[in-house]
Design a protein around this motif. Structure first.
Motif, PDB file in Angstrom:
ATOM      1  N   ALA A  96      10.607  -3.509  -1.060  1.00 29.17           N
ATOM      2  CA  ALA A  96      10.340  -3.864   0.328  1.00 29.17           C
ATOM      3  C   ALA A  96       9.848  -5.300   0.384  1.00 29.17           C
ATOM      4  CB  ALA A  96       9.296  -2.923   0.915  1.00 29.17           C
ATOM      5  N   GLY A  97      10.230  -6.012   1.414  1.00 27.15           N
ATOM      6  CA  GLY A  97       9.735  -7.364   1.583  1.00 27.15           C
ATOM      7  C   GLY A  97       8.311  -7.348   2.073  1.00 27.15           C
ATOM      8  N   GLY A  98       7.706  -8.482   2.188  1.00 25.17           N
ATOM      9  CA  GLY A  98       6.356  -8.563   2.734  1.00 25.17           C
ATOM     10  C   GLY A  98       5.305  -8.064   1.784  1.00 25.17           C
ATOM     11  N   THR A  99       4.827  -6.864   1.983  1.00 24.32           N
ATOM     12  CA  THR A  99       3.670  -6.385   1.232  1.00 24.32           C
ATOM     13  C   THR A  99       4.016  -5.474   0.065  1.00 24.32           C
ATOM     14  OG1 THR A  99       3.441  -4.550   2.769  1.00 24.32           O
ATOM     15  CG2 THR A  99       2.185  -6.549   3.257  1.00 24.32           C
ATOM     16  N   SER A 100       5.225  -5.589  -0.465  1.00 25.22           N
ATOM     17  CA  SER A 100       5.591  -4.726  -1.597  1.00 25.22           C
ATOM     18  C   SER A 100       4.825  -5.105  -2.844  1.00 25.22           C
ATOM     19  CB  SER A 100       7.081  -4.835  -1.873  1.00 25.22           C
ATOM     20  OG  SER A 100       7.382  -6.137  -2.368  1.00 25.22           O
ATOM     21  N   TYR A 101       4.488  -6.394  -2.961  1.00 24.42           N
ATOM     22  CA  TYR A 101       3.700  -6.871  -4.095  1.00 24.42           C
ATOM     23  C   TYR A 101       4.244  -6.381  -5.423  1.00 24.42           C
ATOM     24  CZ  TYR A 101       0.418  -8.222  -0.471  1.00 24.42           C
ATOM     25  OH  TYR A 101      -0.157  -8.773   0.633  1.00 24.42           O
ATOM     26  N   GLY A 102       5.495  -6.721  -5.664  1.00 28.79           N
ATOM     27  CA  GLY A 102       6.051  -6.518  -6.998  1.00 28.79           C
ATOM     28  C   GLY A 102       6.449  -5.106  -7.345  1.00 28.79           C
TER      29      GLY A 102
END
Lengths: 116, 113
Positions: A96-102
Motif C-alpha cells: 500500500a502507498g502512504g503508510t505501508s512503511y515497507g
C-alpha cells in the motif's frame, strides 16, 4: 488488511514458449504498488517487475510483462520466450502507498519449471 | 554498488537460546524490512526500520525484536527460540518506502533444534 492470492501452486512450460502466472489481490486502498519477485533455488529474491496502480499502462521488462486489471484486482505475469534460467518460485506482492512503511504482502508463490 | 548482505548465512541453535541476525543495506538505502519465510506460512513481514525508528510491525510475538543503527545497518533478535522459529529470514532495503522497490539479501537460514 490486504490479501494476495496465487491460485497456481505449480506451472511448467517448454523452453521458448510463453507462460502466464496468475495473481489476484484484495484491498480497499486506492494508492498501491504491485510486484513480481522470483526466487530461484539459491533462495535469493529478485525483482522481476513493478507496477504502480495509478498507471494504466502495463509494465514490461524485456521478456516479462504484466496484465494489470485494476477493477478486477488482477495482476498476471507473462513470460515470453521462456528460458531454463526462469525456473524459480514466483511471488506476487502488494504494498500500500502512504503508510505501508515497507510492508510487502506476498502470495503463496507459484513454482515455475522450464523444460528443455 | 554492493547488494544487501546478511550475516550469518546459516545458524543452528537450540530451543530457549536467543539469536541475533544482521543486515547491511545497499549504500544510501534508509529503509530496512525483515521477513520470515517458512514452507507452511510463506513470506511474512516482521518489521521495518527507517532512520533508526521502527515504523511498522507484523503480527509476531514480542520475542522478535529489531533495531537499526545510524549507518542504516539493522539487526533482528529472537529470544527464547522455539522449534517453529526455524525459517529463512530475509531482509530487504529500499531508498524510502511507499512503493519503492525492495532489494533482498541472500537470507539467514535458522534451524532450531
Amino acid at each position: 488488511a490486504q490479501t494476495v492470492t496465487q491460485s497456481q501452486p505449480e506451472m511448467s512450460v517448454q523452453e521458448a514458449e510463453t507462460v502466464t502466472l496468475s495473481c489476484t489481490y484484495d484491498t480497499s486502498e486506492s494508492n498501491y504498488y504491485l510486484f513480481w519477485y522470483k526466487q530461484p533455488p539459491s533462495r535469493q529474491m529478485i525483482l522481476v517487475i513493478r507496477q504502480e496502480a495509478y498507471k494504466q499502462q502495463n509494465a514490461t521488462e524485456n521478456r516479462f510483462s504484466v496484465n494489470f486489471q485494476k477493477a478486477a484486482k488482477s495482476f498476471s505475469l507473462k513470460i515470453s520466450d521462456s528460458q531454463l534460467g526462469d525456473t524459480a518460485m514466483y511471488f506476487c506482492a502488494f504494498e500500500a502507498g502512504g503508510t505501508s512503511y515497507g510492508k510487502l504482502t506476498f502470495g503463496q508463490g507459484t513454482i515455475l519449471t522450464v523444460h528443455p | 554498488k554492493a547488494g544487501v548482505t546478511q550475516t550469518p548465512r546459516y545458524l543452528i541453535k537450540t530451543r530457549g537460546q536467543q539469536v541475533t541476525l544482521s543486515c547491511s543495506p545497499i549504500s544510501g538505502h534508509r529503509s530496512v524490512s525483515w521477513y520470515q519465510q517458512t514452507p507452511g506460512q510463506g513470506l511474512q513481514f516482521l518489521f521495518e526500520y527507517f532512520s533508526e525508528t521502527q515504523r511498522n510491525k507484523g503480527n509476531f510475538p514480542g520475542r522478535f525484536s529489531g533495531r537499526q543503527f545510524s549507518n542504516s545497518r539493522s539487526e533482528m533478535n529472537v529470544s527464547t527460540l522455539e522449534l517453529g522459529d526455524s525459517a529463512l529470514y530475509l531482509c530487504a532495503s529500499s531508498l524510502v518506502t511507499g512503493g519503492e522497490t525492495q532489494y533482498f539479501g541472500p537470507g539467514t537460514r535458522l534451524l532450531v533444534l
